[in-house]
Motif scaffolding. Structure first.
Motif, PDB file in Angstrom:
ATOM      1  N   ASN B 342     -20.418 -11.845   9.314  1.00  0.00           N
ATOM      2  CA  ASN B 342     -21.688 -12.160   8.632  1.00  0.00           C
ATOM      3  C   ASN B 342     -22.299 -12.307   8.953  1.00  0.00           C
ATOM      4  O   ASN B 342     -23.779 -12.588   7.766  1.00  0.00           O
ATOM      5  N   MET B 344     -23.894  -9.366  10.668  1.00  0.00           N
ATOM      6  CA  MET B 344     -23.954  -8.119  10.005  1.00  0.00           C
ATOM      7  C   MET B 344     -23.965  -8.048   8.996  1.00  0.00           C
ATOM      8  O   MET B 344     -23.326  -6.860   8.659  1.00  0.00           O
ATOM      9  N   THR B 345     -24.778  -8.851   8.191  1.00  0.00           N
ATOM     10  CA  THR B 345     -24.801  -8.329   6.969  1.00  0.00           C
ATOM     11  C   THR B 345     -23.760  -8.641   5.452  1.00  0.00           C
ATOM     12  O   THR B 345     -23.906  -8.516   4.441  1.00  0.00           O
TER      13      THR B 345
ATOM     14  N   GLN C  71     -27.267 -18.410   3.550  1.00  0.00           N
ATOM     15  CA  GLN C  71     -26.137 -17.348   4.086  1.00  0.00           C
ATOM     16  C   GLN C  71     -26.706 -16.798   5.379  1.00  0.00           C
ATOM     17  O   GLN C  71     -27.659 -15.890   5.483  1.00  0.00           O
ATOM     18  N   PRO C  72     -25.810 -16.847   6.183  1.00  0.00           N
ATOM     19  CA  PRO C  72     -26.265 -15.890   7.609  1.00  0.00           C
ATOM     20  C   PRO C  72     -26.122 -14.604   7.362  1.00  0.00           C
ATOM     21  O   PRO C  72     -27.160 -13.364   7.794  1.00  0.00           O
ATOM     22  N   TYR C  73     -25.342 -14.072   6.206  1.00  0.00           N
ATOM     23  CA  TYR C  73     -25.267 -12.560   6.009  1.00  0.00           C
ATOM     24  C   TYR C  73     -27.103 -12.170   5.132  1.00  0.00           C
ATOM     25  O   TYR C  73     -28.014 -10.984   5.481  1.00  0.00           O
ATOM     26  N   ALA C  76     -29.523 -11.928   8.324  1.00  0.00           N
ATOM     27  CA  ALA C  76     -29.270 -10.742   8.111  1.00  0.00           C
ATOM     28  C   ALA C  76     -30.061  -9.203   7.664  1.00  0.00           C
ATOM     29  O   ALA C  76     -30.813  -8.562   8.564  1.00  0.00           O
ATOM     30  N   ALA C  77     -29.779  -9.522   6.179  1.00  0.00           N
ATOM     31  CA  ALA C  77     -30.466  -8.344   5.735  1.00  0.00           C
ATOM     32  C   ALA C  77     -31.753  -8.288   4.992  1.00  0.00           C
ATOM     33  O   ALA C  77     -32.141  -7.299   4.924  1.00  0.00           O
ATOM     34  N   ARG C  82     -28.379  -9.588  15.519  1.00  0.00           N
ATOM     35  CA  ARG C  82     -28.146 -10.422  17.357  1.00  0.00           C
ATOM     36  C   ARG C  82     -26.857  -9.658  17.613  1.00  0.00           C
ATOM     37  O   ARG C  82     -26.028  -9.123  17.512  1.00  0.00           O
ATOM     38  N   ALA C 102     -22.481  -2.465  10.121  1.00  0.00           N
ATOM     39  CA  ALA C 102     -23.751  -3.330  10.133  1.00  0.00           C
ATOM     40  C   ALA C 102     -24.940  -2.752   9.128  1.00  0.00           C
ATOM     41  O   ALA C 102     -25.704  -3.314   8.670  1.00  0.00           O
ATOM     42  N   SER C 105     -25.213  -4.090   4.188  1.00  0.00           N
ATOM     43  CA  SER C 105     -26.266  -4.373   3.065  1.00  0.00           C
ATOM     44  C   SER C 105     -27.270  -3.067   2.614  1.00  0.00           C
ATOM     45  O   SER C 105     -28.211  -3.709   1.940  1.00  0.00           O
ATOM     46  N   MET C 168     -28.646  -2.542  11.739  1.00  0.00           N
ATOM     47  CA  MET C 168     -29.261  -3.118  10.627  1.00  0.00           C
ATOM     48  C   MET C 168     -30.494  -2.668  10.362  1.00  0.00           C
ATOM     49  O   MET C 168     -31.589  -3.451   9.496  1.00  0.00           O
TER      50      MET C 168
END
Lengths: 313, 467, 256
Positions: B342, B344-345, C71-73, C76-77, C82, C102, C105, C168
């Motif tokens: 999650n 890591m996208t 959402q975490p993803y 992150a995108a 992290r 990674a 996305s 990422m």
């Protein structure tokens, strides 16, 4: 189909539901106990129930046969107790063997692999029974003469009362054992934290073995009672009833003793009362749909802890 | 090396090494052409050989059935002898005589298999190392789609000629291909995604009924659904549509499970999917419109070998593509550490949903094919027995591996055919085998192996180098 | 305009206030440190900003857009990479697969591409592989590219996590105790690697660390967190001389 409300309230049906609930609860306890300590389902447990029923059948037939032939003169209740004790001992040996062969070597393997092993042991037990005894249905001998009491216009047999009573007594005994006894406490400790047990000077293997033994003994009791109440045994009974008890164990909350009993009785009630309202062919469909709905809204069952470990792969 | 006879030992070792070396140089193309030669040989000369060896009939599946029958004969006789010896100890007279089954098939079957399959394939393979590698090299330089299709046509030819020789072979082959599809699609969920789904027979049932309803309504004069709506000759054209409908129905069923299940981790899916399996089975039993517990029959004969082969190839191809893409590998990431995935996208929920629905789709298509090979479906087929069978194939072959699923499905299918003479013992032997595999290789025989078509097909030897 | 802004964020765990009125400003390319004793709530702050928990109060803005409730993803995108305190790698995947994952996305080929292997997929995957190759070389793990990550030495696993986070293409990188469990030699290596990533990509860094020397040498700004509250904030010199910090750390990490 006519909906008879009187039926729903009939005490007869409640007693029946309690009786079926006792079977499910006793079997579900085995699933739940193993789950709480090893974090995996013993998929062979349904078939251990079947084995227990057949062992009980063997012992009871022998004793009843000898009594009828006149070589022994035992009253019915003595036969019952001997059958129960004998079947409990022998079935717990089967349970311990299952643990030794199927689960101990896989203690550190992915849990899915252990589940597969359990499933396969169950199939072997069932097929083994088919090979040894054939597909013929067996009828359980009458150990205690059935007597019907009439209380307030409701007919109840002594067997039903005995089954419900003794089952509840066993559940209570298990509860006390786990709460008060040293071994029971070790079991709880292991359920709480797997790694702490060896530190306490108790071996994981010993506890796992004991858990399988107790679960199997309870399954044997359920098997004998099942045989007495519904006097037909067949090799597939492990699958048919075992899976429902498995579902009860889930529904009660994985690893919860109270939950397993409660959900066992709940499934008994669903099984008896659904056919009173709907056509009986819909029984499984409705029963499983209710269960599914409960699980959707209570993912951890009635008494389960939220649990988020995943299958170790 | 034994001290008394060092030279012969050395010769033996060198010979073994040479043989192994030569065998390792044969490209897949060589083996395939060898197999083609073998099946053509069998077609031409098989019957003569059967007569010459005085056999009952042509061995169906490499003779495993005949051998199993003989083994059973000996085992049962051994058991009888034990009983007789036991009786002797108890004071009875010795009366048993060890006998050989009549006709004793095993040696003839082995000879037949040696002459028809082993010898031609081995000889052809080792003798054509150079030209085969040369051709494999030429093929590998073509666009990969062209060369792969070429190989597939060759493979299909081998299967076709082989299966043409008896109806039993055709059935067994088609069921095996369907088993491969089922196993692979379950591996996506249980292996790659690392969840434990029990509903595969349910998806299969949905697909089987979904596809059957389409074809029966459109092309069969059925007492449940009335006269055929379309002329028969259109049926083959509509069959893919029917299968896709079956797959879509299965996917829809999967969606019903997935929505509540993927909120929680752990064994939750296992239980929900198990309940779903029972519900599907019970639902079909109660649906009189599709025949209820008696089942549904009258499916037109559409699932011929080329059709099943094509769908199986499609299934393997898309699943293999999927699990090798980053989108598909996200499944492994979710399985191994969802929080990290999650972060890591990776959209974990979508990943899981996709894979689950995709697996269910292929289970549904496999179910549709199954119904049309058998031309009859019955809800009782899709129960716990089927579940145990598919799970056995997945876990025997190996998790997270397309190879493993193919190996698992083929070997359990073969084994289950071979063990048929043992009747009830069949379902003692297969579980025992699986328990052993689980104890010694908990993730299955060929787990975590990537299936790279190009490297499988590539030449095993540089064509310029010396043989 | 700051890259990451946290305004008055608070979080309760069942009535217990784990983080109280926390604010943060990180400019692009700045290295910012967060120190504090065990249980002070440092990782909770990470988890709040990265979207694993949702703050009870307050706002978090990344690039001037609120990310609370995403959402975490998704967070992150948007450019927040992290690493984890206890390595969270995927045990069955290779190093190359880690780094490529990674870039999830960034892939646009969709399911059609995944199922049927379209040319677009081929192009994107090979582009992704090239970028991963560059990162693996930068972090010195390219020789392990096709090995299962579990077989790598500990220090290399840490570097894989860094490479994965950098794949990422984050604007800001969160490092949760990047030197946990490392020996002095690996520690110096790690510091060098963080510097390199910082120089090469100009990425902002927010790090939690126990080892004072490491934090003091790397960070431009440091916050000290005790019981969910920031007790001191400033440059390394200011923090080192702040009596409150010395008190909070007395006899523990300060000695190091």
């Amino acid at each position: 189909m006519t909906l008879n409300l009187q039926n729903l309230l009939d005490f007869q049906n409640i007693i029946d539901a309690l009786q079926w609930g006792s079977f499910y609860a006793l079997i579900a306890l085995g699933y739940s106990m193993v789950y709480s300590i090893l974090m995996l389902f013993n998929f062979a447990h349904g078939d251990i129930f079947m084995v227990g029923a057949y062992i009980g059948f063997g012992i009871a037939s022998l004793l009843v046969g000898l009594t009828v032939a006149g070589s022994l003169a035992l009253p019915g209740w003595v036969i019952l107790i001997l059958t129960l004790l004998g079947a409990m001992c022998l079935t717990s040996i089967v349970g311990m063997a299952v643990e030794r062969i199927g689960y101990r070597p896989l203690r550190d393997a992915p849990r899915a692999s252990a589940a597969i092993t359990g499933l396969m042991i169950g199939i072997i037990l069932e097929q083994g029974n088919l090979i040894l005894l054939g597909a013929k249905r067996r009828s359980f001998p009458e150990i205690i003469e059935s007597q019907t009491f009439s209380i307030g216009g409701v007919d109840i047999t002594n067997i039903k009362i005995m089954i419900v009573g003794v089952s509840l007594a066993f559940m209570l005994a298990l509860h006390l054992f786990i709460k008060k006894n040293k071994w029971g406490m070790a079991m709880r400790a292991m359920a709480f934290d797997y790694l702490v047990v060896p530190l306490m000077g108790v071996s994981i293997n010993a506890i796992a073995r004991m858990t399988f033994a107790i679960g199997s003994a309870l399954a044997a009791v359920a098997g004998i009672f099942f045989g007495m109440a519904y006097p037909v045994l067949e090799p597939t009974m492990g699958i048919v009833y075992g899976w429902k008890a498995f579902v009860a164990a889930i529904l009660g909350g994985r690893g919860s003793i109270m939950g397993a009993c409660f959900a066992g009785f709940l499934i008994g009630f669903i099984e008896i009362f659904v056919p009173l309202v709907f056509p009986s062919t819909l029984r499984d469909l409705i029963a499983y749909s209710i269960i599914l709905l409960i699980l959707v809204y209570r993912p951890h069952g009635f008494f389960g802890e939220p649990y988020s470990a995943k299958l170790r792969l | 090396m034994t001290p008394d006879n060092p030279t012969s030992e050395k010769h033996y070792l060198r010979l073994r090494h040479n043989v192994q070396h030569r065998l390792s140089l044969v490209p897949i193309l060589g083996w395939l052409l060898g197999a083609l030669l073998a099946v053509i040989l069998e077609q031409l000369a098989g019957d003569y050989l059967v007569d010459a060896l005085d056999m009952d009939k042509m061995p169906s599946l490499l003779g495993i059935l005949a051998i199993a029958k003989d083994i059973k004969y000996f085992l049962w006789q051994g058991w009888d002898q034990l009983v007789i010896i036991g009786k002797m100890f108890a004071g009875g007279a010795f009366s048993g005589v060890v006998s050989v089954p009549d006709p004793f098939q095993t040696p003839r079957v082995l000879l037949y298999v040696f002459l028809v399959y082993f010898l031609p394939i081995a000889l052809f393979g080792t003798l054509t190392i150079r030209p085969a590698n040369w051709m494999a090299d030429k093929l590998s330089k073509l666009p990969s789609a062209v060369s792969v299709i070429g190989y597939l046509i060759l493979l299909y030819l081998v299967m076709h000629i082989w299966a043409d020789m008896s109806a039993y072979r055709g059935m067994a082959l088609r069921f095996t291909l369907i088993a491969v599809m089922l196993t692979l699609s379950l591996n996506v969920i249980n292996g790659y995604m690392g969840e434990f789904s029990c509903s595969h027979p349910g998806f299969m049932a949905l697909g089987a009924y979904g596809a059957s309803v389409v074809t029966v309504v459109l092309f069969a004069n059925d007492k449940l659904f009335g006269a055929a709506l379309l002329p028969k000759f259109l049926a083959p054209a509509f069959f893919p549509l029917a299968l896709v409908v079956g797959g879509a129905v299965a996917s829809f069923g999967a969606l019903l499970i997935a929505v509540p299940s993927f909120r929680t981790r752990g064994d939750y899916l296992a239980i929900i999917s198990l309940a779903f399996l029972f519900i599907v089975k019970s639902l079909i039993e109660n649906l009189e419109i599709v025949g209820g517990p008696r089942g549904l029959k009258g499916q037109p004969d559409l699932a011929s070998l080329p059709v099943v082969f094509t769908w199986a190839v499609l299934c393997i191809w898309t699943i293999n593509n999927f699990v090798r893409s980053t989108l598909g590998k996200a499944l492994n990431a979710v399985r191994d550490d969802e929080v990290a995935a999650n972060a890591m996208t990776v959209n974990t929920r979508r990943t899981k949903m996709t894979a689950f629905l995709f697996g269910a789709f292929w289970a549904g298509v496999a179910g549709g094919l199954f119904a049309h090979v058998l031309r009859y479906v019955n809800p009782a087929t899709f129960g716990l027995q089927k579940l145990a069978e598919v799970l056995a194939m997945v876990y025997f072959g190996g998790l997270n591996s397309v190879y493993g699923s193919i190996v698992g499905a083929v070997s359990i299918s073969l084994l289950s055919e071979a063990l048929r003479p043992f009747e009830l013992f069949k379902w003692v032997i297969i579980p025992l085998l699986l328990i052993l595999v689980m104890i010694y290789r908990p993730t299955g025989l060929i787990a975590f192996r990537e299936f790279d078509v190009r490297s499988v097909l590539k030449p095993k030897q540089n064509p310029e180098s010396e043989v | 305009m700051a890259l990451l802004e946290v305004h008055h964020m608070s979080h309760d765990f069942g009535g217990l206030r784990a983080v109280n009125n926390y604010s943060l400003n990180i400019e692009p390319g700045e290295i910012h440190g967060l120190i504090g004793p065990n249980g002070a709530g440092k990782t909770t702050i990470f988890n709040l900003i990265t979207g694993i928990y949702r703050p009870t109060e307050g706002d978090i803005r990344l690039d001037n857009a609120s990310i609370v409730g995403l959402q975490p993803y998704q967070i992150a995108a948007r450019g927040l990479g992290r690493t984890f305190q206890n390595l969270q790698l995927w045990r069955h995947m290779t190093v190359l697969e880690h780094v490529m994952m990674a870039r999830y996305s960034k892939l646009t080929y969709g399911l059609v591409g995944a199922f049927f292997g379209t040319p677009k997929r081929k192009r994107e995957e090979s582009e992704s592989r090239e970028k991963a190759q560059v990162l693996m070389e930068l972090f010195g793990v390219d020789r392990f590219a096709n090995q299962i990550v579990l077989n790598l030495p500990y220090g290399a696993q840490r570097r894989v996590e860094m490479a994965r986070a950098m794949a990422m293409e984050p604007k800001i990188l969160f490092l949760d105790e990047p030197t946990a469990g490392m020996n002095p030699e690996e520690l110096i290596q790690m510091m060098e690697i963080i510097r390199r990533a910082h120089r090469k990509f100009g990425v902002g860094i927010f790090l939690i660390e126990h080892r004072m020397r490491f934090v003091m040498e790397l960070c431009q700004e440091i916050q000290t967190l005790v019981f969910g509250e920031v007790i001191a904030e400033g440059t390394p010199e200011e923090i080192q001389n702040n009596p409150k910090v010395i008190e909070a750390y007395l006899g523990s990490e300060m000695v190091e």
